[in-house]
Design a protein around this motif. Structure first.
Motif: not given
Length: 150
Positions: A58-61, A64-70
Protein backbone atom coordinates in the motif's frame (compact mmCIF):
# COMPACT_ATOMS: atom_id res chain seq x y z
CA UNK A 1 -6.37 -37.46 28.21
CA UNK A 2 -9.34 -38.53 26.10
CA UNK A 3 -8.48 -40.98 23.34
CA UNK A 4 -10.70 -42.35 20.59
CA UNK A 5 -11.66 -45.77 21.71
CA UNK A 6 -13.96 -48.66 21.31
CA UNK A 7 -15.93 -49.41 24.47
CA UNK A 8 -13.45 -49.05 27.29
CA UNK A 9 -13.35 -51.00 30.51
CA UNK A 10 -14.32 -49.30 33.73
CA UNK A 11 -11.61 -48.65 36.28
CA UNK A 12 -11.78 -48.93 40.04
CA UNK A 13 -12.20 -45.15 40.15
CA UNK A 14 -15.30 -45.23 37.94
CA UNK A 15 -16.34 -45.56 34.34
CA UNK A 16 -13.67 -44.95 31.72
CA UNK A 17 -13.96 -41.82 29.64
CA UNK A 18 -14.15 -42.41 25.92
CA UNK A 19 -14.92 -40.42 22.81
CA UNK A 20 -15.53 -41.45 19.26
CA UNK A 21 -13.25 -40.24 16.49
CA UNK A 22 -16.03 -37.99 15.15
CA UNK A 23 -16.53 -36.46 18.62
CA UNK A 24 -12.83 -35.69 18.91
CA UNK A 25 -12.78 -34.27 15.37
CA UNK A 26 -15.71 -32.00 16.22
CA UNK A 27 -14.14 -30.93 19.51
CA UNK A 28 -10.79 -30.11 17.89
CA UNK A 29 -12.15 -28.55 14.72
CA UNK A 30 -15.62 -27.06 14.74
CA UNK A 31 -17.49 -28.05 17.88
CA UNK A 32 -20.75 -26.40 16.82
CA UNK A 33 -20.73 -27.67 13.22
CA UNK A 34 -23.47 -30.23 13.82
CA UNK A 35 -25.66 -27.63 15.50
CA UNK A 36 -25.04 -24.83 13.03
CA UNK A 37 -24.98 -26.78 9.78
CA UNK A 38 -28.67 -27.64 9.85
CA UNK A 39 -29.48 -25.27 6.97
CA UNK A 40 -28.89 -22.31 9.22
CA UNK A 41 -25.24 -21.42 8.62
CA UNK A 42 -23.20 -21.46 5.42
CA UNK A 43 -19.66 -20.45 4.51
CA UNK A 44 -18.96 -17.58 2.12
CA UNK A 45 -15.71 -16.03 0.90
CA UNK A 46 -15.09 -12.80 2.78
CA UNK A 47 -11.91 -11.31 1.31
CA UNK A 48 -11.89 -8.65 -1.37
CA UNK A 49 -8.44 -8.23 -2.93
CA UNK A 50 -6.83 -4.85 -2.53
CA UNK A 51 -6.28 -2.60 -5.50
CA UNK A 52 -2.85 -2.96 -7.08
CA UNK A 53 -2.65 -6.68 -7.69
CA UNK A 54 -0.87 -9.64 -6.19
CA UNK A 55 1.48 -8.71 -3.38
CA UNK A 56 1.12 -4.99 -4.00
CA UNK A 57 2.20 -2.93 -1.05
CA UNK A 58 0.00 0.00 0.00
CA UNK A 59 3.06 2.27 -0.25
CA UNK A 60 6.07 2.74 -2.55
CA UNK A 61 9.52 3.01 -1.02
CA UNK A 62 11.45 2.34 -4.21
CA UNK A 63 12.49 6.00 -4.58
CA UNK A 64 13.62 6.46 -0.98
CA UNK A 65 17.42 6.73 -0.68
CA UNK A 66 17.53 4.03 2.03
CA UNK A 67 15.83 1.52 -0.28
CA UNK A 68 18.86 1.16 -2.55
CA UNK A 69 20.87 -1.24 -0.41
CA UNK A 70 20.78 -4.98 -1.02
CA UNK A 71 19.27 -5.51 2.41
CA UNK A 72 16.49 -2.97 1.79
CA UNK A 73 15.65 -4.44 -1.64
CA UNK A 74 15.65 -7.95 -0.17
CA UNK A 75 13.40 -6.82 2.68
CA UNK A 76 10.92 -5.20 0.28
CA UNK A 77 10.83 -8.34 -1.91
CA UNK A 78 10.18 -10.44 1.19
CA UNK A 79 7.40 -8.08 2.27
CA UNK A 80 5.79 -8.35 -1.17
CA UNK A 81 5.92 -12.17 -0.97
CA UNK A 82 4.41 -12.01 2.52
CA UNK A 83 1.64 -9.73 1.25
CA UNK A 84 0.84 -12.20 -1.56
CA UNK A 85 0.78 -15.11 0.91
CA UNK A 86 -1.56 -13.10 3.14
CA UNK A 87 -3.84 -12.33 0.17
CA UNK A 88 -4.00 -16.00 -0.80
CA UNK A 89 -4.86 -16.99 2.78
CA UNK A 90 -7.54 -14.31 3.02
CA UNK A 91 -9.02 -15.27 -0.37
CA UNK A 92 -9.40 -18.85 0.90
CA UNK A 93 -10.90 -17.76 4.24
CA UNK A 94 -14.58 -18.21 4.91
CA UNK A 95 -17.01 -16.71 7.32
CA UNK A 96 -20.24 -18.09 8.68
CA UNK A 97 -23.44 -16.57 7.32
CA UNK A 98 -27.04 -17.33 8.08
CA UNK A 99 -28.80 -18.74 5.03
CA UNK A 100 -31.81 -16.60 5.83
CA UNK A 101 -29.65 -13.47 5.79
CA UNK A 102 -28.37 -13.58 2.24
CA UNK A 103 -27.22 -10.35 0.62
CA UNK A 104 -30.65 -10.06 -1.06
CA UNK A 105 -32.50 -10.61 2.23
CA UNK A 106 -30.40 -8.00 4.01
CA UNK A 107 -31.07 -5.51 1.21
CA UNK A 108 -34.83 -6.22 1.33
CA UNK A 109 -34.92 -5.77 5.11
CA UNK A 110 -32.86 -2.55 4.86
CA UNK A 111 -35.27 -1.13 2.25
CA UNK A 112 -38.09 -1.26 4.72
CA UNK A 113 -39.17 -4.30 6.57
CA UNK A 114 -38.36 -7.13 4.24
CA UNK A 115 -41.69 -8.92 4.70
CA UNK A 116 -41.14 -12.64 4.06
CA UNK A 117 -37.35 -12.21 4.11
CA UNK A 118 -37.49 -10.75 7.63
CA UNK A 119 -39.84 -13.48 8.82
CA UNK A 120 -37.57 -16.22 7.42
CA UNK A 121 -34.52 -14.60 9.02
CA UNK A 122 -36.26 -14.35 12.39
CA UNK A 123 -37.39 -17.99 12.19
CA UNK A 124 -33.83 -19.14 11.34
CA UNK A 125 -32.35 -17.14 14.21
CA UNK A 126 -34.90 -18.50 16.69
CA UNK A 127 -34.14 -22.07 15.50
CA UNK A 128 -30.38 -21.49 15.83
CA UNK A 129 -30.76 -20.06 19.35
CA UNK A 130 -32.86 -23.07 20.38
CA UNK A 131 -30.30 -25.51 18.94
CA UNK A 132 -27.44 -23.70 20.70
CA UNK A 133 -29.35 -23.67 24.00
CA UNK A 134 -29.95 -27.41 23.71
CA UNK A 135 -26.26 -27.99 22.89
CA UNK A 136 -25.27 -25.98 25.95
CA UNK A 137 -27.62 -28.06 28.10
CA UNK A 138 -26.21 -31.31 26.67
CA UNK A 139 -22.60 -30.15 27.09
CA UNK A 140 -23.25 -29.04 30.67
CA UNK A 141 -24.66 -32.46 31.49
CA UNK A 142 -21.70 -34.20 29.83
CA UNK A 143 -19.21 -32.11 31.80
CA UNK A 144 -21.06 -32.77 35.05
CA UNK A 145 -20.97 -36.52 34.35
CA UNK A 146 -17.29 -36.50 33.31
CA UNK A 147 -15.89 -34.24 36.03
CA UNK A 148 -15.87 -36.90 38.78
CA UNK A 149 -13.86 -39.20 36.48
CA UNK A 150 -11.08 -36.69 35.91
Amino acid sequence: LVQPAEPAAATSEGAAMRATASELEALCGAPLRDVASSAVVTQRPKFVAAEGGAGALPFDLSHHPASRSDLARSTLRRLQRDMRTYELQKEAAEEPRLHALSEDAIAAIARGGGGDEAARAEKAIVALRAALAQQLKDDTAAVAAAAPQI
